[in-house]
Motif scaffolding. Structure first.
Motif, PDB file in Angstrom:
ATOM      1  N   GLY A   1      21.542  17.667  68.353  1.00 16.25           N
ATOM      2  CA  GLY A   1      22.092  18.496  67.280  1.00 16.25           C
ATOM      3  C   GLY A   1      22.761  17.658  66.213  1.00 16.25           C
ATOM      4  N   VAL A   2      23.517  16.618  66.651  1.00 15.30           N
ATOM      5  CA  VAL A   2      24.162  15.730  65.692  1.00 15.30           C
ATOM      6  C   VAL A   2      23.130  14.990  64.867  1.00 15.30           C
ATOM      7  CG1 VAL A   2      25.595  13.681  65.454  1.00 15.30           C
ATOM      8  CG2 VAL A   2      26.250  15.473  67.076  1.00 15.30           C
ATOM      9  N   GLN A   3      22.045  14.528  65.545  1.00 12.56           N
ATOM     10  CA  GLN A   3      20.987  13.816  64.837  1.00 12.56           C
ATOM     11  C   GLN A   3      20.352  14.705  63.774  1.00 12.56           C
ATOM     12  OE1 GLN A   3      17.748  12.535  67.310  1.00 12.56           O
ATOM     13  NE2 GLN A   3      16.938  11.129  65.783  1.00 12.56           N
ATOM     14  N   LYS A   4      20.081  15.981  64.115  1.00 12.26           N
ATOM     15  CA  LYS A   4      19.478  16.897  63.152  1.00 12.26           C
ATOM     16  C   LYS A   4      20.422  17.148  61.978  1.00 12.26           C
ATOM     17  CE  LYS A   4      16.441  19.296  66.405  1.00 12.26           C
ATOM     18  NZ  LYS A   4      16.136  20.569  67.106  1.00 12.26           N
ATOM     19  N   LEU A   5      21.720  17.279  62.270  1.00 10.15           N
ATOM     20  CA  LEU A   5      22.693  17.486  61.212  1.00 10.15           C
ATOM     21  C   LEU A   5      22.759  16.265  60.307  1.00 10.15           C
ATOM     22  CD1 LEU A   5      24.869  19.102  59.818  1.00 10.15           C
ATOM     23  CD2 LEU A   5      26.489  18.324  61.555  1.00 10.15           C
ATOM     24  N   ASP A   6      22.710  15.069  60.903  1.00 10.09           N
ATOM     25  CA  ASP A   6      22.713  13.843  60.111  1.00 10.09           C
ATOM     26  C   ASP A   6      21.506  13.791  59.184  1.00 10.09           C
ATOM     27  OD1 ASP A   6      25.074  12.962  61.145  1.00 10.09           O
ATOM     28  OD2 ASP A   6      24.180  11.673  62.676  1.00 10.09           O
ATOM     29  N   GLU A   7      20.339  14.253  59.660  1.00  3.30           N
ATOM     30  CA  GLU A   7      19.150  14.262  58.816  1.00  3.30           C
ATOM     31  C   GLU A   7      19.318  15.246  57.665  1.00  3.30           C
ATOM     32  OE1 GLU A   7      15.398  14.642  60.682  1.00  3.30           O
ATOM     33  OE2 GLU A   7      15.647  12.896  61.984  1.00  3.30           O
ATOM     34  N   VAL A   8      19.958  16.390  57.913  1.00  3.45           N
ATOM     35  CA  VAL A   8      20.240  17.337  56.831  1.00  3.45           C
ATOM     36  C   VAL A   8      21.112  16.665  55.772  1.00  3.45           C
ATOM     37  CG1 VAL A   8      21.427  19.487  56.229  1.00  3.45           C
ATOM     38  CG2 VAL A   8      20.004  19.391  58.275  1.00  3.45           C
ATOM     39  N   ARG A   9      22.139  15.945  56.221  1.00  2.00           N
ATOM     40  CA  ARG A   9      23.022  15.241  55.289  1.00  2.00           C
ATOM     41  C   ARG A   9      22.271  14.211  54.472  1.00  2.00           C
ATOM     42  NH1 ARG A   9      27.663  13.861  59.737  1.00  2.00           N
ATOM     43  NH2 ARG A   9      28.917  15.768  59.583  1.00  2.00           N
ATOM     44  N   VAL A  10      21.427  13.426  55.134  1.00  2.00           N
ATOM     45  CA  VAL A  10      20.687  12.374  54.439  1.00  2.00           C
ATOM     46  C   VAL A  10      19.755  12.979  53.399  1.00  2.00           C
ATOM     47  CG1 VAL A  10      18.937  10.575  54.708  1.00  2.00           C
ATOM     48  CG2 VAL A  10      20.863  10.689  56.301  1.00  2.00           C
ATOM     49  N   ARG A  11      19.016  14.015  53.784  1.00  2.00           N
ATOM     50  CA  ARG A  11      18.103  14.643  52.817  1.00  2.00           C
ATOM     51  C   ARG A  11      18.884  15.214  51.630  1.00  2.00           C
ATOM     52  NH1 ARG A  11      14.971  15.875  57.517  1.00  2.00           N
ATOM     53  NH2 ARG A  11      16.259  17.706  57.942  1.00  2.00           N
ATOM     54  N   TYR A  12      20.052  15.797  51.920  1.00  2.00           N
ATOM     55  CA  TYR A  12      20.881  16.332  50.834  1.00  2.00           C
ATOM     56  C   TYR A  12      21.328  15.218  49.892  1.00  2.00           C
ATOM     57  CZ  TYR A  12      25.143  17.673  48.427  1.00  2.00           C
ATOM     58  OH  TYR A  12      26.097  17.855  47.474  1.00  2.00           O
ATOM     59  N   LEU A  13      21.878  14.123  50.450  1.00  2.00           N
ATOM     60  CA  LEU A  13      22.400  13.045  49.619  1.00  2.00           C
ATOM     61  C   LEU A  13      21.297  12.381  48.800  1.00  2.00           C
ATOM     62  CD1 LEU A  13      24.941  11.433  52.117  1.00  2.00           C
ATOM     63  CD2 LEU A  13      25.479  12.695  50.029  1.00  2.00           C
ATOM     64  N   VAL A  14      20.124  12.194  49.410  1.00  2.00           N
ATOM     65  CA  VAL A  14      19.001  11.595  48.688  1.00  2.00           C
ATOM     66  C   VAL A  14      18.557  12.506  47.541  1.00  2.00           C
ATOM     67  CG1 VAL A  14      16.552  11.005  48.881  1.00  2.00           C
ATOM     68  CG2 VAL A  14      18.177  10.144  50.570  1.00  2.00           C
ATOM     69  N   THR A  15      18.409  13.802  47.840  1.00  2.33           N
ATOM     70  CA  THR A  15      17.993  14.754  46.803  1.00  2.33           C
ATOM     71  C   THR A  15      19.025  14.826  45.695  1.00  2.33           C
ATOM     72  OG1 THR A  15      16.851  16.082  48.470  1.00  2.33           O
ATOM     73  CG2 THR A  15      17.261  17.128  46.360  1.00  2.33           C
ATOM     74  N   ARG A  16      20.307  14.902  46.073  1.00  2.00           N
ATOM     75  CA  ARG A  16      21.379  15.019  45.084  1.00  2.00           C
ATOM     76  C   ARG A  16      21.436  13.789  44.185  1.00  2.00           C
ATOM     77  NH1 ARG A  16      23.690  18.036  41.669  1.00  2.00           N
ATOM     78  NH2 ARG A  16      25.922  17.871  41.442  1.00  2.00           N
ATOM     79  N   ALA A  17      21.364  12.599  44.794  1.00  4.10           N
ATOM     80  CA  ALA A  17      21.424  11.362  44.015  1.00  4.10           C
ATOM     81  C   ALA A  17      20.220  11.244  43.082  1.00  4.10           C
ATOM     82  CB  ALA A  17      21.493  10.158  44.949  1.00  4.10           C
ATOM     83  N   ALA A  18      19.036  11.595  43.587  1.00  6.14           N
ATOM     84  CA  ALA A  18      17.827  11.516  42.766  1.00  6.14           C
ATOM     85  C   ALA A  18      17.885  12.495  41.600  1.00  6.14           C
ATOM     86  CB  ALA A  18      16.599  11.781  43.621  1.00  6.14           C
ATOM     87  N   LEU A  19      18.378  13.715  41.849  1.00  5.37           N
ATOM     88  CA  LEU A  19      18.443  14.723  40.796  1.00  5.37           C
ATOM     89  C   LEU A  19      19.453  14.325  39.721  1.00  5.37           C
ATOM     90  CD1 LEU A  19      17.322  17.492  39.972  1.00  5.37           C
ATOM     91  CD2 LEU A  19      19.254  18.539  41.127  1.00  5.37           C
ATOM     92  N   ARG A  20      20.627  13.857  40.124  1.00 10.09           N
ATOM     93  CA  ARG A  20      21.630  13.431  39.143  1.00 10.09           C
ATOM     94  C   ARG A  20      21.139  12.240  38.329  1.00 10.09           C
ATOM     95  NH1 ARG A  20      27.019  11.757  40.767  1.00 10.09           N
ATOM     96  NH2 ARG A  20      27.411  12.013  38.530  1.00 10.09           N
ATOM     97  N   ALA A  21      20.471  11.302  38.987  1.00 15.31           N
ATOM     98  CA  ALA A  21      19.952  10.141  38.275  1.00 15.31           C
ATOM     99  C   ALA A  21      18.857  10.544  37.289  1.00 15.31           C
ATOM    100  CB  ALA A  21      19.411   9.118  39.273  1.00 15.31           C
ATOM    101  N   ALA A  22      17.997  11.468  37.727  1.00 17.98           N
ATOM    102  CA  ALA A  22      16.930  11.931  36.845  1.00 17.98           C
ATOM    103  C   ALA A  22      17.493  12.670  35.635  1.00 17.98           C
ATOM    104  CB  ALA A  22      15.963  12.829  37.617  1.00 17.98           C
TER     105      ALA A  22
END
Length: 414
Positions: free
Chosen positions: A8-29
């Motif tokens: 469960g922790v691993q899945k939550l960590d993946e949610v966080r990573v996908r969020y941070l990657v998407t957020r950083a990419a969108l703000r940079a774009a």
């Protein structure tokens, strides 16, 4: 061997990573594509987003700054570190051929935030950003709370309907809506990327400002207007316009649209009768993007389903119990015993994120037993059905639901 808790922790960590990657990419774009930014401001934002990206990827997945900038124009999944499943990020672009942020990238970013916001409320360990940042991005939750404040069902339903039917318009008319003053404050200036030389065009389906770009077509520069909600654009909210040589008002020319569906889907399919006319950006405002996307857009099939069922003699209530769920439909023969169908309508670009949200909440928090998606999300039904079955919820499309409850009530849907 990992325990269920570890998984469960691993899945939550993946949610966080996908969020941070998407957020950083969108703000940079955004920093790369927004006109008028000073070079220093653009560079500072890109460097900040690069730092966020490195934090999300971890020390084992370095990403040089130049490679980061080039990757923003490619597949979003390519920015994920090894071992994190891309899911809905696979094949998604942040910047399109016109050099603009894609509609799906905006949706996925906000949907991931809503998921993390829910996880944070359910589990303190789920937070990855400040309460203030998350709350500021989920305006519709605040708007709903303000509408509910008076505790009056009719006031709530009237206000919610206004947010759906009037997502943009003249300030003089918006001030007359049945909305608390603090909710009216969610109407902002017309977005800069929906304005051309001081003019904007409302989508013929949702009435929110359409996205405007200038591109080359057969060697000539032309304007293009399309709804920010991709399904609306695909249904006909897509136009071209000649760039006026003087200060004259631009006029839209419809692009070819798909044929209108027949059968049960025709009942709820939007009817575009007129080409939108240009409106002055001065003196007009539009709802904040988050409220438009997750109140106005799903609210259109909510209202359409309510109206079509009521026209056929079924008893339907909108947002009962101050929005416990979206629709309460009484189903059964005219003189027989009626069965209540409690419906929640959702329109998410990411079926995976919606499925995770349903799982996090262990079903529908208001007690709905049916999850209904717009007809253009029909491909999401199998995935969502698997998750909802665990919580005794059934999933179907809006037209299938309408046809089913009409048949059980002895009336014709189509």
């Amino acid at each position: 061997m990992t325990s269920p808790t570890d998984d469960g922790v691993q899945k939550l960590d993946e949610v966080r990573v996908r969020y941070l990657v998407t957020r950083a990419a969108l703000r940079a774009a955004k920093a790369m594509t927004t006109p008028g930014l000073e070079p220093q401001q653009r560079l500072a934002t890109l460097m900040e987003c690069h730092g966020t990206m490195l934090a999300a990827r971890g020390p084992g997945s370095p990403l040089p700054f130049g490679e980061f900038r080039r990757a923003l124009k490619g597949d979003l999944a390519g920015l994920l570190p090894e071992g994190v499943k891309p899911l809905d990020l696979d094949g998604m672009l942040v910047v399109d051929q016109d050099g603009q942020i894609t509609e799906d990238a905006f949706d996925l970013d906000l949907e991931q935030r809503m998921l993390l916001h829910t996880l944070r409320k359910l589990d303190r360990t789920a937070g990855v950003v400040s309460d203030r940042e998350l709350q500021s991005e989920i305006d519709q939750e605040t708007a709903y709370a303000l509408l509910k404040k008076q505790g009056d069902q009719s006031v709530y339903a009237a206000g919610r309907s206004d947010l759906i039917r009037h997502p943009a318009g003249p300030v003089s008319e918006l001030c007359e809506l049945r909305l608390p003053p603090l909710v009216v404050d969610f109407y902002k200036e017309i977005p800069y990327d929906s304005v051309y030389r001081g003019w904007w065009f409302p989508c013929p389906i949702c009435a929110w400002p359409m996205r405007l770009v200038v591109r080359k077509n057969a060697g000539e520069r032309v304007g293009a207007a399309r709804c920010w909600h991709a399904p609306h654009a695909d249904m006909g909210a897509s136009y071209l316009f000649r760039l006026p040589a003087d200060s004259s008002v631009p006029e839209l020319l419809p692009e070819p649209s798909p044929p209108r569906p027949g059968g049960r889907q025709a009942v709820l399919y939007p009817d575009i009768k007129e080409v939108p006319s240009a409106l002055s950006a001065d003196g007009h405002k539009a709802l904040a993007r988050g409220i438009w996307r997750y109140t106005t857009v799903p609210g259109l099939p909510e209202l359409a389903l309510h109206d079509r069922l009521a026209e056929r003699g079924l008893k339907v209530e909108m947002w009962p119990g101050l929005d416990a769920y979206d629709l309460l439909v009484e189903v059964g023969p005219k003189r027989g015993k009626k069965k209540p169908f409690k419906v929640d309508v959702k329109d998410y670009t990411s079926a995976t994120t919606l499925a995770k949200l349903i799982h996090a909440q262990e079903g529908d928090r208001g007690g709905a037993d049916w999850l209904v998606v717009p007809d253009y999300r029909a491909n999401q039904v199998p995935l969502l059905s698997g998750v909802c079955a665990k919580y005794e919820m059934r999933v179907t499309t809006a037209s299938e639901f309408g046809e089913m409850v009409c048949a059980k009530s002895g009336v014709s849907w189509a």
